[in-house]
Design an enzyme around this catalytic site. Structure first.
Site, short mmCIF file in Angstrom:
data_model
loop_
_atom_site.label_atom_id
_atom_site.label_comp_id
_atom_site.label_asym_id
_atom_site.label_seq_id
_atom_site.Cartn_x
_atom_site.Cartn_y
_atom_site.Cartn_z
N SER A 1 0.81 -1.13 -0.07
CA SER A 1 0.01 -0.18 -0.14
C SER A 1 0.96 1.41 0.11
CB SER A 1 -0.88 0.05 1.27
OG SER A 1 0.00 0.14 2.09
N ASP B 1 -0.71 -1.71 -3.86
CA ASP B 1 -2.25 -2.01 -3.50
C ASP B 1 -2.89 -0.73 -3.30
OD1 ASP B 1 -4.07 -3.79 -2.68
OD2 ASP B 1 -3.57 -3.71 -0.62
N HIS B 2 -4.22 -0.59 -3.96
CA HIS B 2 -4.92 0.67 -3.88
C HIS B 2 -4.19 2.02 -3.95
CE1 HIS B 2 -8.38 -1.50 -2.31
NE2 HIS B 2 -7.78 -2.24 -1.54
N GLY C 1 -10.03 -5.87 6.69
CA GLY C 1 -9.89 -6.07 7.99
C GLY C 1 -10.79 -7.19 8.65
N HIS D 1 -10.75 -8.35 -2.80
CA HIS D 1 -10.21 -7.84 -1.74
C HIS D 1 -10.88 -8.30 -0.41
CE1 HIS D 1 -7.61 -4.53 -3.67
NE2 HIS D 1 -8.25 -5.15 -4.61
N GLY D 2 -10.07 -8.04 0.64
CA GLY D 2 -10.51 -8.12 2.37
C GLY D 2 -10.78 -9.85 2.42
N GLY D 3 -9.66 -10.51 1.85
CA GLY D 3 -9.44 -12.01 2.09
C GLY D 3 -9.61 -12.35 3.69
N THR D 4 -9.04 -11.60 4.37
CA THR D 4 -9.21 -12.21 5.88
C THR D 4 -10.57 -12.41 6.48
OG1 THR D 4 -7.02 -10.79 6.50
CG2 THR D 4 -8.59 -11.34 8.36
N THR E 1 -4.26 -8.59 6.83
CA THR E 1 -4.86 -8.36 8.24
C THR E 1 -4.61 -9.82 8.92
OG1 THR E 1 -6.51 -6.87 7.96
CG2 THR E 1 -6.41 -7.93 9.91
#
Ligand code: 13P
Length: 287
Positions: free
Chosen positions: A49, A84-85, A178, A207-210, A232
């Site tokens: 990021s 990233d982003h 997150g 995205h947000g795989g956690t 995360t």
């Protein structure tokens, strides 16, 4: 040598598996992810990021570190170094520094402006053989100061961006950066299916795989997701292992305070998390 993410993602989409993007924060993170990819014969994407870029002392330092580790550790699996982003300016800076892949997150602009800026970056990245990820419909939650509302992307807007010739497309389908809240509604597979139908061969990015349950990950892959971002979860496993070491007083025994000892449990924990994800995503032995 760093590679564009294009070939690995085209193969993943056709083979119905996903390549993991794991975000890096320092040398331990990077080394743990690279070694795990090599041990599992898996392609891998290192995510950076803009905040992490600043933290690590700038994009040149990161390119030097990653290239040095690839050489020093004899990493032969395909590795993409990916922004990233990114902002438009961040994308230009990372391309200049030697990244092999960039994400331009134009989801907070109007769709017209997102298209305009993405189009310019398609031209720049395709001339240099760098892969480009675009985003439609913001990802919920917060990551390194980038805050998103958690929208469901409009499939027609996804098609408009995909048609510009980007390499991969991140579309919001109810995913959040997150940890997921208790009352999370889950991923919208209906939206994902509609997006996939309109964007054809385009590798889609989750995205947000956690914290996404395994069955949802598998279903998302079956509906065209070929890249899954995890950040995360590595932070949590690193922190838990480090906490355990300190709470057991191991830093006070002998030379337990030596950073090479102190950071070792966290390093091993990141390796275990990355391995688990590579197995779940199906990228093992796909290098
Ligand atoms: P998590 O931190 O939720 O795993 O999300 C990572 C991500 O999407 C990076 O862009």
């Amino acid at each position: 040598m760093l590679v564009s993410a294009k070939e690995m993602l085209t193969k993943a989409k056709a083979g119905k598996y996903a390549v993991g993007q794991f975000n890096i924060n320092n040398l331990e993170w990077t080394k743990a992810i690279l070694l795990t990819a090599q041990e599992n014969n898996s392609p891998v994407i290192l995510g950076v990021s803009e905040g992490a870029g600043k933290y690590m002392g700038g994009y040149d330092a990161i390119v030097g570190m990653v290239n040095g580790l690839i050489k020093g550790l004899n990493i032969t699996v395909p590795v993409a170094l990916h922004l990233d982003h990114g902002s438009y300016e961040g994308a230009l800076k990372t391309i200049e520094a030697g990244f092999s892949s960039v994400m331009f997150d134009g989801s907070h602009y109007s769709i017209e402006e997102n298209i305009e800026k993405t189009k310019e970056l398609v031209k720049i990245t395709s001339e240099k053989g760098i892969s480009l990820e675009a985003e439609v419909g913001s990802i919920g939650g917060e990551e390194d100061g980038v805050v998103g509302a958690g929208e469901i992307a409009d499939p027609q807007e996804c098609k408009a961006i995909a048609d510009l010739g980007v390499t991969m497309l991140a579309a919001g389908i109810g995913n959040i950066h997150g940890q997921y809240p208790e009352n999370w509604a889950g991923l919208s597979f209906e939206a994902l299916d509609n997006i996939q139908k309109l964007t054809g061969d385009m590798p889609l990015v989750l995205h947000g795989g956690t914290g996404i349950p395994e069955d949802m990950i598998k279903k998302a892959i079956s509906l065209g997701v070929a890249k899954i971002n995890v950040n995360t979860e590595c932070q949590l496993s690193f922190a838990a292992a480090t906490r355990e070491y300190i709470e057991a007083g191991k830093d006070l025994q002998g030379k337990g305070f030596d950073p090479r000892k102190l950071l070792a449990p966290g390093f091993e924990a990141i390796k275990a998390t990355v391995k688990e994800k590579m197995e779940l995503f199906g990228s093992v032995n796909k290098a």
